[in-house]
Design a protein around this motif. Structure first.
Motif, mmCIF file in Angstrom:
data_model
loop_
_atom_site.group_PDB
_atom_site.id
_atom_site.type_symbol
_atom_site.label_atom_id
_atom_site.label_comp_id
_atom_site.label_asym_id
_atom_site.label_seq_id
_atom_site.Cartn_x
_atom_site.Cartn_y
_atom_site.Cartn_z
ATOM 1 N N UNK A 61 0.821 -1.204 0.000
ATOM 2 C CA UNK A 61 0.000 0.000 0.000
ATOM 3 C C UNK A 61 0.858 1.258 0.000
ATOM 4 N N UNK A 62 1.747 1.325 0.976
ATOM 5 C CA UNK A 62 2.576 2.521 1.126
ATOM 6 C C UNK A 62 3.406 2.780 -0.126
ATOM 7 N N UNK C 45 1.578 9.596 2.817
ATOM 8 C CA UNK C 45 0.619 8.592 3.300
ATOM 9 C C UNK C 45 1.303 7.227 3.442
ATOM 10 N N UNK C 46 1.110 6.621 4.588
ATOM 11 C CA UNK C 46 1.587 5.260 4.765
ATOM 12 C C UNK C 46 0.425 4.395 5.224
ATOM 13 N N UNK C 47 0.590 3.102 5.121
ATOM 14 C CA UNK C 47 -0.495 2.210 5.501
ATOM 15 C C UNK C 47 -0.845 2.368 6.974
ATOM 16 N N UNK C 50 -3.124 5.361 7.442
ATOM 17 C CA UNK C 50 -4.456 5.035 6.954
ATOM 18 C C UNK C 50 -5.179 4.147 7.956
ATOM 19 N N UNK C 67 -18.671 7.148 0.331
ATOM 20 C CA UNK C 67 -18.598 6.239 -0.815
ATOM 21 C C UNK C 67 -19.984 5.980 -1.398
ATOM 22 N N UNK C 71 -21.136 7.213 -5.033
ATOM 23 C CA UNK C 71 -21.492 6.213 -6.038
ATOM 24 C C UNK C 71 -22.899 6.482 -6.573
ATOM 25 N N UNK C 106 -18.804 -1.326 -6.872
ATOM 26 C CA UNK C 106 -17.954 -0.253 -6.357
ATOM 27 C C UNK C 106 -18.078 -0.121 -4.838
ATOM 28 N N UNK C 109 -16.634 -3.310 -3.044
ATOM 29 C CA UNK C 109 -15.174 -3.313 -3.024
ATOM 30 C C UNK C 109 -14.654 -2.216 -2.082
ATOM 31 N N UNK C 110 -15.303 -1.079 -2.124
ATOM 32 C CA UNK C 110 -14.895 0.034 -1.265
ATOM 33 C C UNK C 110 -14.995 -0.345 0.201
ATOM 34 N N UNK C 112 -14.964 -3.377 1.422
ATOM 35 C CA UNK C 112 -13.936 -4.401 1.676
ATOM 36 C C UNK C 112 -12.594 -3.736 1.981
ATOM 37 N N UNK C 113 -12.255 -2.741 1.151
ATOM 38 C CA UNK C 113 -10.995 -2.016 1.337
ATOM 39 C C UNK C 113 -10.983 -1.305 2.688
ATOM 40 N N UNK C 116 -10.463 -3.713 5.438
ATOM 41 C CA UNK C 116 -9.065 -4.140 5.503
ATOM 42 C C UNK C 116 -8.212 -3.075 6.182
ATOM 43 N N UNK C 117 -8.506 -1.814 5.844
ATOM 44 C CA UNK C 117 -7.752 -0.709 6.444
ATOM 45 C C UNK C 117 -8.001 -0.628 7.949
#
Lengths: 135, 292, 123
Positions: A61-62, C45-47, C50, C67, C71, C106, C109-110, C112-113, C116-117
């Protein structure tokens, strides 16, 4: 009447010089709208690297984000995106006012105002967007 | 011209005394000829006196003559007279240069709505457009987005269909007591619908509308304004208003308006069309929310 | 048409929803841009950052709302543009369901992302 003649769409882009403020506002609003929804799909696609990142490798990601951000093209495109979004927001506010029946007589002036303000915000943001770590 | 007729009366009486063989018909013809000579002379003088002529570029098309099937633009150089309108110039061109030039016109004072044309890239009434306000050459075309029948004449059938679709007539069924009693309207209500009543069915707005050009089923500004005129009229009962709103709420009704303001800008009667359409949208949403 | 006037006309409802999402998006999009370009710079930005943001339930909910609103607003906008062009019949039906499907994909998936974050995992 034997037959008639269909002149087709007369008010196409060939007549752009004759378009009025309201027409320009509509064209730009539609165009920026297409760009923004297109970007949203792309945005989610790029952020999907977070799924891999969460399952073990945060660098996916990063690195993706920082890799993209290090490209000058991406930075320039982002300024374009900002311009697109800001115009769509400001003209959108103008349209909401029109829907509420407020200031319909000034609809052309409010369109010019949204253009000018968009320009101002974008110019003011250029340093922020280009600063820091561009290759 | 008719006012000139009385003038020679005194002379004719003396003429008749001297030559009794002349029939009244002869006399009329003679007078007519004299009058025509005068008008022709006046015209020639006016043309000579006019230092400037105005160049008109007029759209021509005639499906009945093979040579004219291909649309083209004809140039007319019309002697300019102060206060001349586009319609005046077209009439001059037809009368003096080409009698086959075809266009609709009637009252010449922006009431009948028959001479809406596409003049210098904008929908205008030819009879209320001053030549002095236009850049030369003046380009005169039939209304866009309608089929051309001949020259400047377009097929208005679809426009009239859309107008009829909104039932443009009073449908009130409650009548006041008393045989000769009137259906009264408050001055405030009259004021509210005043602008919407000014529509002359010229079709300029519909022709200028980008959405009406794409979506053939869209009712269009004129028809929606017509519906507004009756929906907002307090003399009609609530259930009739609901019936009218149902027509407006169709997919191809008010929702298609994209507030480009093109119609409002071209309307020769200055009707705030976009404002009326917007008010109907809000009205539709409000009444739905109320019931919901 | 048999239905009562009181049943909300779908065209009126989508029109109103388009305006409501518009008003929401004015705020959310401005906030989003401001937060990720001016407050935090996009190139930094790093994971981990986020993750930290997404773990806040309020932020998570705001982003999901963002989102969904975007959409709907975007895809309904496209549908309106097509109807304005005069699209009809089968092509219109295809456009309608195609865009709805695109929207569902959309948003799914959004989310899901976003999960995960936020470190939420199902499966």
């Amino acid at each position: 009447m034997s037959q008639s003649y269909d002149r087709g769409l007369i008010e196409d882009f060939g007549r752009w010089r004759e378009f009025s403020a309201g027409m320009w506002a509509w064209i730009l609003h539609k165009f920026t709208g297409w760009v923004l929804i297109g970007y949203l799909f792309m945005h989610i696609a790029v952020l999907s690297t977070a799924i891999d990142a969460a399952s073990g490798d945060p660098a996916t990601y990063t690195d993706t984000i920082q890799g993209l951000e290090s490209l000058l093209v991406v930075r320039v495109l982002e300024i374009g995106l900002l311009a697109t979004a800001v115009f769509h927001i400001l003209n959108g506010v103008r349209l909401l006012m029109v829907d509420l029946g407020v200031g319909l007589e000034a609809q052309d002036k409010s369109f010019y105002a949204s253009l000018v303000v968009t320009g101002g915000i974008v110019v003011a943001s250029v340093p922020t967007f280009l600063g820091g770590g561009v290759v | 011209m008719s006012t000139e007729q009385d003038e020679p009366t005194a002379e004719t009486t003396t003429d008749a005394d001297e030559a009794p063989a002349q029939t009244p018909g002869d006399r009329r013809r003679e007078e007519k000829q004299a009058r025509m000579q005068v008008t022709e002379r006046e015209r020639a003088e006016a043309a000579a006196a006019a230092d400037e002529t105005v160049q008109l570029k007029v759209f021509r098309f005639d499906p009945e003559v093979p040579e004219k099937e291909e649309p083209r633009f004809d140039d007319f150089h019309v002697p300019y007279v102060q206060g001349m309108t586009v319609l005046d110039a077209l009439i001059y061109a037809r009368d003096e240069f080409d009698s086959s030039l075809t266009f609709r016109h009637s009252c010449r004072q922006a009431v009948c709505g028959s001479d809406a044309l596409f003049i210098n890239g904008s929908q205008r009434l030819a009879c209320k457009t001053q030549l002095s306000a236009l850049d030369a050459p003046v380009r005169v075309e039939p209304l866009p987005h309608q089929d051309v029948v001949k020259d400047l004449v377009v097929d208005m059938e679809h426009f009239y269909d859309q107008m009829e679709a909104v039932e443009p007539y009073m449908q009130s069924e409650e009548f006041p007591e008393g045989e000769l009693e009137e259906q009264r309207q408050s001055p405030e209500n009259r004021e509210k619908i005043k602008m919407s009543t000014r529509c002359i069915w010229c079709g300029a707005c519909m022709s200028s509308c980008n959405i009406a050009a794409g979506d053939n089923e869209y009712l269009g500004p004129a028809a929606i304004n017509k519906a507004y005129r009756f929906a907002m009229d307090e003399r009609e009962e609530d259930d009739i208003k609901e019936h009218r709103m149902r027509i407006m709420e169709q997919e191809h009704g008010v929702w298609r308006c994209q507030t480009q303001f093109s119609c409002t800008e071209v309307c020769p009667k200055d009707i705030p069309l976009t404002e009326h359409i917007q008010e109907l949208k809000r009205e539709a949403v409000k009444s739905n929310l109320k019931f919901w | 048409m048999a239905e009562r006037y009181s049943s909300f006309e779908p065209n009126g409802a989508t029109w109103l929803l388009q305006r409501i999402t518009a008003a929401l998006l004015v705020v959310l999009l401005a906030f989003h841009f401001f937060q990720l370009h001016f407050l935090n710079h996009a190139y930094e930005v790093t994971f981990a950052d986020t993750q930290a943001r997404m773990e806040d339930p309020a932020y998570f909910a705001t982003m999901v709302l963002f989102l969904v609103a975007a959409a709907f607003h975007g895809l309904n906008g496209i549908y309106n543009a097509l109807v304005n062009q005069g699209i009809e019949g089968t092509r219109k039906t295809i456009a309608k369901y195609g865009l709805t499907l695109a929207g569902i994909v959309l948003v799914a998936q959004g989310i899901r992302v976003a999960m995960a974050m936020a470190g939420v995992t199902i499966s």
